[in-house]
Design a protein around this motif. Structure first.
Motif, mmCIF file in Angstrom:
data_model
loop_
_atom_site.group_PDB
_atom_site.id
_atom_site.type_symbol
_atom_site.label_atom_id
_atom_site.label_comp_id
_atom_site.label_asym_id
_atom_site.label_seq_id
_atom_site.Cartn_x
_atom_site.Cartn_y
_atom_site.Cartn_z
ATOM 1 N N ASP A 1 -8.702 5.518 6.460
ATOM 2 C CA ASP A 1 -9.599 5.408 5.609
ATOM 3 C C ASP A 1 -9.852 6.969 5.621
ATOM 4 O O ASP A 1 -9.728 8.140 6.460
ATOM 5 N N PRO A 2 -9.091 7.527 4.120
ATOM 6 C CA PRO A 2 -8.665 8.942 3.968
ATOM 7 C C PRO A 2 -9.897 9.655 4.349
ATOM 8 O O PRO A 2 -9.827 10.966 4.584
ATOM 9 N N SER A 3 -11.263 9.068 4.001
ATOM 10 C CA SER A 3 -12.394 9.810 4.909
ATOM 11 C C SER A 3 -12.652 9.466 5.985
ATOM 12 O O SER A 3 -13.383 10.750 6.089
ATOM 13 N N THR A 4 -12.782 8.796 6.432
ATOM 14 C CA THR A 4 -13.480 8.195 8.245
ATOM 15 C C THR A 4 -12.437 8.763 8.788
ATOM 16 O O THR A 4 -12.725 8.448 9.740
ATOM 17 N N GLY A 5 -11.190 8.265 8.344
ATOM 18 C CA GLY A 5 -9.682 8.056 9.478
ATOM 19 C C GLY A 5 -10.075 6.762 10.437
ATOM 20 O O GLY A 5 -9.266 6.742 11.012
ATOM 21 N N GLN A 6 -10.831 6.202 9.425
ATOM 22 C CA GLN A 6 -11.174 4.430 10.480
ATOM 23 C C GLN A 6 -9.868 3.753 10.409
ATOM 24 O O GLN A 6 -9.314 3.735 9.042
ATOM 25 N N LEU A 7 -9.221 3.410 11.502
ATOM 26 C CA LEU A 7 -7.607 2.380 11.410
ATOM 27 C C LEU A 7 -8.683 1.076 10.670
ATOM 28 O O LEU A 7 -9.368 0.606 11.206
ATOM 29 N N TRP A 8 -7.517 0.268 9.768
ATOM 30 C CA TRP A 8 -7.857 -0.407 9.646
ATOM 31 C C TRP A 8 -6.614 -1.164 8.334
ATOM 32 O O TRP A 8 -5.933 -0.718 8.603
ATOM 33 N N GLY A 9 -6.961 -2.525 8.424
ATOM 34 C CA GLY A 9 -5.684 -3.274 7.373
ATOM 35 C C GLY A 9 -4.707 -4.354 8.412
ATOM 36 O O GLY A 9 -4.960 -4.884 9.500
ATOM 37 N N GLY A 10 -3.734 -4.342 8.583
ATOM 38 C CA GLY A 10 -2.723 -4.976 9.847
ATOM 39 C C GLY A 10 -3.414 -6.720 9.545
ATOM 40 O O GLY A 10 -4.082 -6.975 10.871
ATOM 41 N N PRO B 1 -1.032 6.683 -3.587
ATOM 42 C CA PRO B 1 -1.574 5.966 -4.465
ATOM 43 C C PRO B 1 -2.255 7.428 -5.450
ATOM 44 O O PRO B 1 -2.848 8.316 -5.341
ATOM 45 N N LYS B 2 -2.875 6.571 -6.608
ATOM 46 C CA LYS B 2 -3.164 7.430 -7.331
ATOM 47 C C LYS B 2 -4.638 7.869 -7.573
ATOM 48 O O LYS B 2 -5.665 6.936 -6.442
ATOM 49 N N ALA B 3 -4.988 8.883 -7.996
ATOM 50 C CA ALA B 3 -7.315 9.670 -7.825
ATOM 51 C C ALA B 3 -8.079 8.037 -8.356
ATOM 52 O O ALA B 3 -7.471 7.701 -9.622
ATOM 53 N N GLY B 4 -8.585 8.028 -6.893
ATOM 54 C CA GLY B 4 -9.734 6.756 -7.629
ATOM 55 C C GLY B 4 -9.217 5.956 -7.460
ATOM 56 O O GLY B 4 -9.408 4.747 -7.579
ATOM 57 N N ALA B 5 -8.035 5.151 -6.973
ATOM 58 C CA ALA B 5 -7.026 4.249 -6.057
ATOM 59 C C ALA B 5 -8.312 3.571 -5.055
ATOM 60 O O ALA B 5 -8.704 4.409 -4.693
ATOM 61 N N LEU B 6 -8.384 2.468 -5.073
ATOM 62 C CA LEU B 6 -9.149 1.593 -4.504
ATOM 63 C C LEU B 6 -8.719 1.799 -2.674
ATOM 64 O O LEU B 6 -7.886 -0.029 -2.586
ATOM 65 N N LEU B 7 -8.504 2.045 -1.922
ATOM 66 C CA LEU B 7 -7.744 2.614 -0.639
ATOM 67 C C LEU B 7 -8.532 3.170 0.306
ATOM 68 O O LEU B 7 -9.094 4.501 0.224
ATOM 69 N N GLY B 8 -9.827 2.388 0.888
ATOM 70 C CA GLY B 8 -10.591 2.794 1.611
ATOM 71 C C GLY B 8 -12.109 2.563 1.058
ATOM 72 O O GLY B 8 -12.047 1.827 0.407
ATOM 73 N N THR B 9 -13.022 3.723 1.940
ATOM 74 C CA THR B 9 -14.063 3.823 1.279
ATOM 75 C C THR B 9 -14.087 4.318 -0.091
ATOM 76 O O THR B 9 -13.290 4.565 -0.639
ATOM 77 N N PRO B 10 -15.224 3.423 -0.383
ATOM 78 C CA PRO B 10 -15.610 3.741 -2.158
ATOM 79 C C PRO B 10 -15.622 5.372 -2.231
ATOM 80 O O PRO B 10 -16.843 5.229 -1.631
ATOM 81 N N GLY B 11 -15.039 6.275 -2.845
ATOM 82 C CA GLY B 11 -15.176 7.315 -3.102
ATOM 83 C C GLY B 11 -14.502 7.983 -2.491
ATOM 84 O O GLY B 11 -14.435 9.592 -2.026
#
Length: 257
Positions: free
Chosen positions: A173-182, A87-97
């Motif tokens: 989530d790259p910030s919290t480590g929480q698993l999501w999706g599926g 993902p590019k820097a700032g991509a919307l993947l996970g918690t904002p920021g």
């Protein structure tokens, strides 16, 4: 904590080819015995790296199993590798920021048992790829009734949404480590078709519910109508002329990927 929503298609639309999504067969299926077939497939979807882009490679083995009376039973084993890039820097993947996410890729092995009875009943029970971050049981049941030139089908299925690594396999989530999706789709479908003298008509529709881990639920409906004509039928070539109309609507417009 708010996670960026997964994408589904817009609220209402007439089917259009807005996203390049195509499949390529690396090689013709190869039969290595009277009961075993091996095939290799590649599916590529363009889009934003780490999000909507997807490269999928499937190495599959299909084997026939003993079945009762006139039924047919097959076991499918698919090794499925997914990659959507970094993902590019700032991509919307996970918690904002959130912190920068790593490359989105995974691999696993999906199992599927299929049974087709002489009474036009189809049963399927399997798994999403074992080894993915989120694993689930999948299944389907369909019944077909023939009445002269007409054919009726009704069925229900529970399958993975395979549009992205996030929806198919899940990610952290790259910030919290929480698993999501599926994300999984549970769908009821009805279909009708008829054909005569090189002409055919068909119609169908269905309703679906979408759900996943730490993502918002969604629902949709869809209908399709169409016809076709075979002006040329030859052992070396067949010409098909067809028209189709498809409309669908989603309860929530969960955009992006």
């Amino acid at each position: 904590m708010r996670l960026s929503p997964l994408s589904f298609r817009p609220f209402c639309a007439v089917l259009a080819s807005l996203i390049t999504n195509y499949s390529i067969a690396h090689a013709e299926p190869r039969e290595i015995s009277s009961n075993i077939t091996v095939a290799d497939q590649l599916r590529t979807r363009t889009g934003e790296a780490g999000l909507s882009r997807l490269d999928e490679n499937i190495i599959g083995v299909v084997t026939a199993l003993p079945a009762w009376q006139d039924s047919e039973m097959k076991l499918r084993i698919n090794q499925i590798t997914l990659n959507s890039g970094i993902p590019k820097a700032g991509a919307l993947l996970g918690t904002p920021g959130a912190l920068a996410a790593p490359e989105q890729n995974t691999q696993g092995t999906a199992l599927q048992l299929e049974i087709v009875s002489p009474r036009h009943l189809y049963l399927q029970l399997g798994t999403t790829p074992l080894g993915y971050a989120i694993e689930d049981v999948t299944g389907a049941v369909f019944w077909r009734h023939d009445s002269g030139a007409q054919q009726f089908k009704v069925g229900a299925e529970h399958r993975a949404v395979t549009d992205s690594v996030l929806s198919y396999a899940g990610t952290h989530d790259p910030s919290t480590g929480q698993l999501w999706g599926g994300v999984r789709q549970s769908r009821l479908r009805l279909a009708w078709s008829t054909g005569f003298a090189g002409w055919g008509l068909y119609a169908g529709g269905g309703i679906s519910r979408f759900g996943g881990r730490h993502v918002a639920d969604n629902r949709n409906w869809e209908i399709s109508l169409g016809n076709y004509h075979l002006p040329v039928t030859h052992p070396l070539a067949t010409v098909v002329l067809a028209t189709n109309f498809t409309a669908f609507s989603y309860e929530h417009n969960q955009a992006l990927f």
